[in-house]
Write a protein that holds these residues in place. Structure first.
Motif, PDB file in Angstrom:
ATOM      1  N   ALA A  61       4.388   0.240  14.754  1.00 28.36           N
ATOM      2  CA  ALA A  61       4.262   0.850  13.429  1.00 28.36           C
ATOM      3  C   ALA A  61       3.830  -0.175  12.386  1.00 28.36           C
ATOM      4  O   ALA A  61       3.032   0.143  11.490  1.00 28.36           O
ATOM      5  CB  ALA A  61       5.577   1.512  13.019  1.00 28.36           C
ATOM      6  N   VAL A  62       4.324  -1.411  12.484  1.00 27.62           N
ATOM      7  CA  VAL A  62       3.900  -2.478  11.563  1.00 27.62           C
ATOM      8  C   VAL A  62       2.412  -2.734  11.750  1.00 27.62           C
ATOM      9  O   VAL A  62       1.642  -2.786  10.784  1.00 27.62           O
ATOM     10  CB  VAL A  62       4.709  -3.777  11.783  1.00 27.62           C
ATOM     11  N   TYR A  63       1.992  -2.873  12.990  1.00 34.23           N
ATOM     12  CA  TYR A  63       0.576  -3.117  13.285  1.00 34.23           C
ATOM     13  C   TYR A  63      -0.289  -1.977  12.743  1.00 34.23           C
ATOM     14  O   TYR A  63      -1.292  -2.211  12.061  1.00 34.23           O
ATOM     15  CB  TYR A  63       0.374  -3.280  14.790  1.00 34.23           C
ATOM     16  N   GLU A  64       0.107  -0.747  13.022  1.00 36.10           N
ATOM     17  CA  GLU A  64      -0.673   0.405  12.579  1.00 36.10           C
ATOM     18  C   GLU A  64      -0.698   0.527  11.057  1.00 36.10           C
ATOM     19  O   GLU A  64      -1.710   0.939  10.484  1.00 36.10           O
ATOM     20  CB  GLU A  64      -0.135   1.692  13.207  1.00 36.10           C
ATOM     21  N   SER A  65       0.390   0.172  10.387  1.00 35.59           N
ATOM     22  CA  SER A  65       0.403   0.242   8.931  1.00 35.59           C
ATOM     23  C   SER A  65      -0.520  -0.813   8.322  1.00 35.59           C
ATOM     24  O   SER A  65      -1.066  -0.613   7.242  1.00 35.59           O
ATOM     25  CB  SER A  65       1.816   0.082   8.375  1.00 35.59           C
ATOM     26  N   MET A  66      -0.699  -1.909   9.032  1.00 35.56           N
ATOM     27  CA  MET A  66      -1.568  -2.969   8.518  1.00 35.56           C
ATOM     28  C   MET A  66      -3.041  -2.661   8.765  1.00 35.56           C
ATOM     29  O   MET A  66      -3.887  -3.005   7.946  1.00 35.56           O
ATOM     30  CB  MET A  66      -1.185  -4.302   9.144  1.00 35.56           C
ATOM     31  N   ASN A  67      -3.359  -2.021   9.876  1.00 35.34           N
ATOM     32  CA  ASN A  67      -4.770  -1.734  10.148  1.00 35.34           C
ATOM     33  C   ASN A  67      -5.130  -0.273   9.889  1.00 35.34           C
ATOM     34  O   ASN A  67      -6.243   0.151  10.174  1.00 35.34           O
ATOM     35  CB  ASN A  67      -5.175  -2.176  11.555  1.00 35.34           C
ATOM     36  N   LYS A  68      -4.174   0.491   9.357  1.00 32.91           N
ATOM     37  CA  LYS A  68      -4.380   1.887   8.952  1.00 32.91           C
ATOM     38  C   LYS A  68      -4.939   2.765  10.080  1.00 32.91           C
ATOM     39  O   LYS A  68      -5.753   3.635   9.872  1.00 32.91           O
ATOM     40  CB  LYS A  68      -5.304   1.968   7.740  1.00 32.91           C
ATOM     41  N   GLY A  69      -4.479   2.471  11.297  1.00 32.78           N
ATOM     42  CA  GLY A  69      -4.839   3.311  12.428  1.00 32.78           C
ATOM     43  C   GLY A  69      -6.157   2.967  13.096  1.00 32.78           C
ATOM     44  O   GLY A  69      -6.481   3.534  14.130  1.00 32.78           O
ATOM     45  N   SER A  70      -6.925   2.058  12.530  1.00 39.39           N
ATOM     46  CA  SER A  70      -8.184   1.699  13.163  1.00 39.39           C
ATOM     47  C   SER A  70      -7.934   0.572  14.148  1.00 39.39           C
ATOM     48  O   SER A  70      -7.021  -0.230  13.993  1.00 39.39           O
ATOM     49  CB  SER A  70      -9.218   1.277  12.119  1.00 39.39           C
ATOM     50  N   SER A  71      -8.752   0.508  15.173  1.00 40.68           N
ATOM     51  CA  SER A  71      -8.582  -0.572  16.142  1.00 40.68           C
ATOM     52  C   SER A  71      -9.174  -1.844  15.564  1.00 40.68           C
ATOM     53  O   SER A  71      -9.960  -1.831  14.637  1.00 40.68           O
ATOM     54  CB  SER A  71      -9.265  -0.211  17.461  1.00 40.68           C
ATOM     55  N   GLY A  72      -8.752  -2.956  16.093  1.00 39.44           N
ATOM     56  CA  GLY A  72      -9.265  -4.229  15.605  1.00 39.44           C
ATOM     57  C   GLY A  72      -8.252  -4.985  14.797  1.00 39.44           C
ATOM     58  O   GLY A  72      -7.054  -4.795  14.968  1.00 39.44           O
ATOM     59  N   GLY A  73      -8.718  -5.789  13.867  1.00 37.44           N
ATOM     60  CA  GLY A  73      -7.864  -6.668  13.096  1.00 37.44           C
ATOM     61  C   GLY A  73      -7.223  -6.009  11.890  1.00 37.44           C
ATOM     62  O   GLY A  73      -7.351  -4.813  11.667  1.00 37.44           O
ATOM     63  N   PHE A  74      -6.546  -6.827  11.113  1.00 33.73           N
ATOM     64  CA  PHE A  74      -5.839  -6.378   9.921  1.00 33.73           C
ATOM     65  C   PHE A  74      -6.636  -6.734   8.683  1.00 33.73           C
ATOM     66  O   PHE A  74      -7.439  -7.642   8.696  1.00 33.73           O
ATOM     67  CB  PHE A  74      -4.490  -7.092   9.764  1.00 33.73           C
TER      68      PHE A  74
END
Length: 76
Positions: A61-74
């Motif tokens: 969830a932290v990762y997804e919140s940082m990249n807003k659901g797109s794959s790749g970096g932050f």
């Protein structure tokens, strides 16, 4: 995890939450409840640290919140 709690709190002040931030907030509340039920201040001292499904959901969830659901970096 304490660091991420601070980051989430700071990033959420004075703005509406998007779907990823709402999910992160929900999971963070679950995680805090779990820690409180075990009288812990973090996940690290817990015997289930490496196997914990809730902690893994939180990390995602932290990762997804940082990249807003797109794959790749932050974006910071």
């Amino acid at each position: 995890i304490e660091f991420w709690k601070f980051i989430v709190k700071m990033s959420n002040e004075n703005k509406d939450l998007d779907q990823w931030e709402e999910r992160l907030e929900d999971i963070l509340q679950e995680l805090n409840s779990c820690q409180n039920s075990k009288n812990l201040n973090s996940c690290k001292p817990c015997s289930q640290f490496f196997e914990c499904v809730l902690r893994k959901k939180y990390v995602i969830a932290v990762y997804e919140s940082m990249n807003k659901g797109s794959s790749g970096g932050f974006e910071f």
